[in-house]
Write a protein that holds these residues in place. Structure first.
Motif, short mmCIF file in Angstrom:
data_model
loop_
_atom_site.label_atom_id
_atom_site.label_comp_id
_atom_site.label_asym_id
_atom_site.label_seq_id
_atom_site.Cartn_x
_atom_site.Cartn_y
_atom_site.Cartn_z
N VAL A 103 0.87 -1.19 0.00
CA VAL A 103 0.00 0.00 0.00
C VAL A 103 0.90 1.23 0.00
O VAL A 103 1.73 1.40 0.90
CB VAL A 103 -0.93 0.01 1.23
N ILE A 104 0.76 2.06 -1.02
CA ILE A 104 1.63 3.22 -1.19
C ILE A 104 0.76 4.47 -1.28
O ILE A 104 -0.10 4.58 -2.16
CB ILE A 104 2.51 3.09 -2.44
N LYS A 157 -10.17 -2.04 0.73
CA LYS A 157 -8.92 -1.59 0.11
C LYS A 157 -8.73 -0.08 0.31
O LYS A 157 -7.60 0.38 0.55
CB LYS A 157 -8.90 -1.93 -1.38
N ARG A 158 -9.82 0.66 0.22
CA ARG A 158 -9.71 2.10 0.44
C ARG A 158 -9.36 2.40 1.89
O ARG A 158 -8.63 3.36 2.19
CB ARG A 158 -11.03 2.79 0.08
N LYS A 159 -9.83 1.55 2.80
CA LYS A 159 -9.50 1.72 4.21
C LYS A 159 -7.99 1.59 4.42
O LYS A 159 -7.39 2.34 5.19
CB LYS A 159 -10.24 0.68 5.05
N LEU A 160 -7.38 0.65 3.71
CA LEU A 160 -5.93 0.49 3.79
C LEU A 160 -5.21 1.74 3.30
O LEU A 160 -4.25 2.22 3.91
CB LEU A 160 -5.48 -0.72 2.97
N PRO A 166 -8.05 2.29 -5.22
CA PRO A 166 -9.42 1.99 -4.78
C PRO A 166 -10.14 3.24 -4.31
O PRO A 166 -9.54 4.17 -3.78
CB PRO A 166 -9.21 1.00 -3.63
N GLN A 167 -11.45 3.24 -4.48
CA GLN A 167 -12.27 4.39 -4.09
C GLN A 167 -13.15 4.11 -2.88
O GLN A 167 -13.63 5.03 -2.24
CB GLN A 167 -13.16 4.81 -5.27
N ARG A 168 -13.37 2.82 -2.56
CA ARG A 168 -14.23 2.47 -1.43
C ARG A 168 -13.88 1.06 -0.96
O ARG A 168 -13.12 0.36 -1.60
CB ARG A 168 -15.70 2.55 -1.83
#
Length: 626
Positions: free
Chosen positions: A250-251, A343-346, A338-340
């Motif tokens: 995750v970058i 994955k977006r939480k990460l 990601p937008q939601r």
């Protein structure tokens, strides 16, 4: 010069280099069509200021054609790292990361730390963000799986068990305390755990512990309990669960005041292997997406990308860059913004860490005196404050309330002057009251969550004591500015309190989150002026944000310490809805009540018999929900 060079340029993909009069590289870029890309530099009036400066310094142009655009992208990254051109985004820290290695070239495999090329035969797990993270993980793995960490030479020369066997961190295969078959089973468990199969392994250990306990083999059961505890140290998800994502990087990039922090998180087998912050060198006008795009090529130049890389910003030529990373890795690599969803939480978690890291860096590197002068200018003070006192409080619906004060001055934070205040007019009994937050009870006492009453009590106690000890205000323990985390109501409460004490001349400013509670949109409140904000790029704003966050951190720590002391008598028994069966499931999974208290929400949800609602209730019991 550029117009003249265009006549001979092909329309093929390739890499171009801008050189100055000394032959040093100013910029390296790749192009799908060299002729079309370089032609854009011939129209200087349409270029950004930094590119106009670059063109003005360019004395020579060199090009290299490639077969494909992917090949051009890989060559561009290599040249940037080697030549370090002044106008490119430059990654200054490109060290390799350590991994964990389980060897395969010995009858009894070794568990060890490894850095560099994967030349030795074995199973590699990583990367980890730091050598310290690997060391801590290895220690926990040794306690959980009892694998040897000694070198082959030491292994062959042993005649009796070493200290690691005595402290239960090795099974001593060197002297025959464990057979080959049983040791291989431990190796298989360790490999499975590091590959993301921790749930099945932990369930098996819990069963073994239960069976040993029922057979009254309590020492044997304690060994399994210790192994479960060790596993929970390694497998903590930090409130982020990735059971379906396996290996992910995750970058995220955060920009402020012309600087960028790129935060990289490594997840392997669904577990967080740590993170590291980078501060690429670049021109202030370069947007975050462009910085991230340049970062990707340089970062993975000497590292293998996982199958999935999550990004905070969509880089230019996203598909192409993913294809280039796949060529280097020898497999498909997907770049996703990601937008939601999970994955977006990460990504949001990584962005938050990038923001905090950049804030720390900026506050440390800026001149403290210049920042204090900026504070004086922003708030209309007569001179730069020599002492700033920042106040905050913490509680859960009025329970275990504490106030906190931190102090900053020309030398930075003065931690010896920090103070904690146990709120006396609002205790645990207040948490059980039925008054609405912010309202006063029928007996005149403040109701749960009454921040104004807490501020009044903290300031009254702080300055009443100061007046008793130094009524002439001759000492240096008097603030030139009081900064409070709050809004207009907090300002009124603080001003009334100081006025009652005869200290109305002490400047008071409150800082609120502002619109959408987003960093950079803070509003400042002080007497005689309407609420206002500072330029989001102003270093003074970041300095004030850091002071507020430090006060919040200190208040939260004091609150948690007080709460832990109060609930330490029976941690799990005080949680509503946790009976004997659920308590047993939690203890089997985490090994101890302390392990339950430290667990993240996602970890709690993985326990058999613990629903999402119950997991949230347990998590809220042990963590601040303010």
């Amino acid at each position: 010069m550029i117009r003249a060079a265009l006549k001979a340029l092909p329309s093929a993909p390739g890499v171009y280099r801008m050189l100055d009069s000394r032959g040093e590289a100013l910029y390296v870029g790749k192009a799908k069509s060299l002729k079309r890309r370089v032609a854009s530099y011939a129209q200087a009036g349409k270029l950004a200021t930094r590119l106009q400066r670059m063109v003005a310094e360019t004395a020579e142009l060199e090009v290299v054609t490639t077969h494909t655009e992917v090949e051009a992208l890989l060559l561009e990254s290599n040249l940037i790292k080697r030549l370090k051109p002044r106008y490119n985004v430059l990654l200054r820290d490109d060290k390799s990361f350590p991994s964990i290695l389980i060897t395969r070239d010995h009858a009894f495999p070794q568990l060890t730390k490894h850095r560099g090329t994967h030349s030795r035969k074995g199973y590699y797990f990583g990367p980890f963000a730091s050598a310290g993270a690997v060391t801590e993980t290895l220690a926990a793995l040794e306690r959980a799986f009892l694998l040897r960490s000694c070198s082959d030479t030491v292994f062959e020369s042993r005649t009796r068990p070493c200290l690691l066997y005595q402290i239960k961190r090795c099974s001593a295969p060197c002297v025959g305390r464990i057979g080959r078959e049983d040791y291989d089973a431990l190796v298989a468990q360790a490999r499975g755990f590091l590959s993301g199969k921790s749930g099945r392994i932990q369930e098996a250990l819990a069963r073994d512990m239960q069976e040993a306990s029922e057979a009254l083999e309590f020492e044997h059961a304690a060994l399994f309990r210790d192994r479960i505890r060790a596993l929970t140290q390694v497998q903590a998800h930090q409130d982020i669960n990735l059971p379906s994502l396996d290996d992910v990087d995750v970058i995220a990039a955060h920009q402020a005041a012309g600087q960028t922090c790129v935060q990289v998180f490594f997840f392997r087998g669904g577990r967080n292997y740590g993170n590291r912050a980078y501060f690429p060198r670049h021109d202030k006008q370069v947007p975050a997406a462009a910085v991230l795009a340049a970062f990707l090529g340089q970062f993975y130049e000497n590292k293998t990308a996982p199958k999935l890389v999550l990004l905070s910003h969509k880089p230019e030529d996203q598909r192409l860059r993913g294809e280039a990373l796949g060529v280097a890795a020898g497999r498909r690599v997907r770049l996703v913004c990601p937008q939601r969803g999970p994955k977006r939480k990460l990504v949001d978690h990584a962005l938050n860490n990038a923001s905090e890291a950049l804030g720390r860096r900026m506050s440390e590197s800026a001149s403290q005196r210049r920042l204090l002068e900026g504070v004086a200018s922003a708030f209309g003070l007569d001179a730069a404050p020599a002492r700033i006192e920042v106040y905050d409080n913490s509680h859960i619906s009025g329970a275990y309330p504490v106030g906190a004060m931190i102090v900053a001055g020309p030398e930075g934070l003065d931690k010896s002057a920090y103070r904690k205040f146990t709120i006396k007019t609002l205790g645990k009994a207040g948490a059980e009251a039925q008054h609405a937050p912010g309202a006063a009870g029928g007996d005149g006492r403040p109701s749960p969550g009454d921040d104004y009453a807490m501020i009044r009590e903290v300031l009254t106690r702080r300055f009443s004591r100061a007046l008793r000890e130094d009524p002439e205000r001759a000492g240096g323990a008097w603030p030139d500015l009081v900064l409070i985390d709050g809004g207009r109501g907090h300002l009124s409460s603080a001003e009334d309190t100081l006025a009652d004490l005869g200290l109305a001349d002490i400047p008071v400013v409150t800082i609120s989150k502002g619109r959408d509670r987003r960093a950079g949109r803070e509003r400042f409140h002080l007497a005689g002026r309407p609420p206002f904000g500072l330029d989001p790029q102003d270093p003074v704003l970041y300095f004030l944000q850091r002071l507020r966050d430090e006060a919040h951190r200190f208040a939260i720590g004091a609150h948690r310490a007080k709460r832990s002391k109060a609930i330490g008598r029976s941690i799990l028994d005080e949680i509503p809805g946790i009976g004997a069966r659920r308590k047993r499931a939690l203890l089997h999974h985490f090994g101890s009540a302390r392990g339950v208290a430290r667990a993240g929400l996602a970890d709690l949800e993985m326990v058999a018999g613990i629903s999402n609602t119950v997991a949230k209730r347990i998590y809220d019991h042990f963590h601040d929900s303010r």
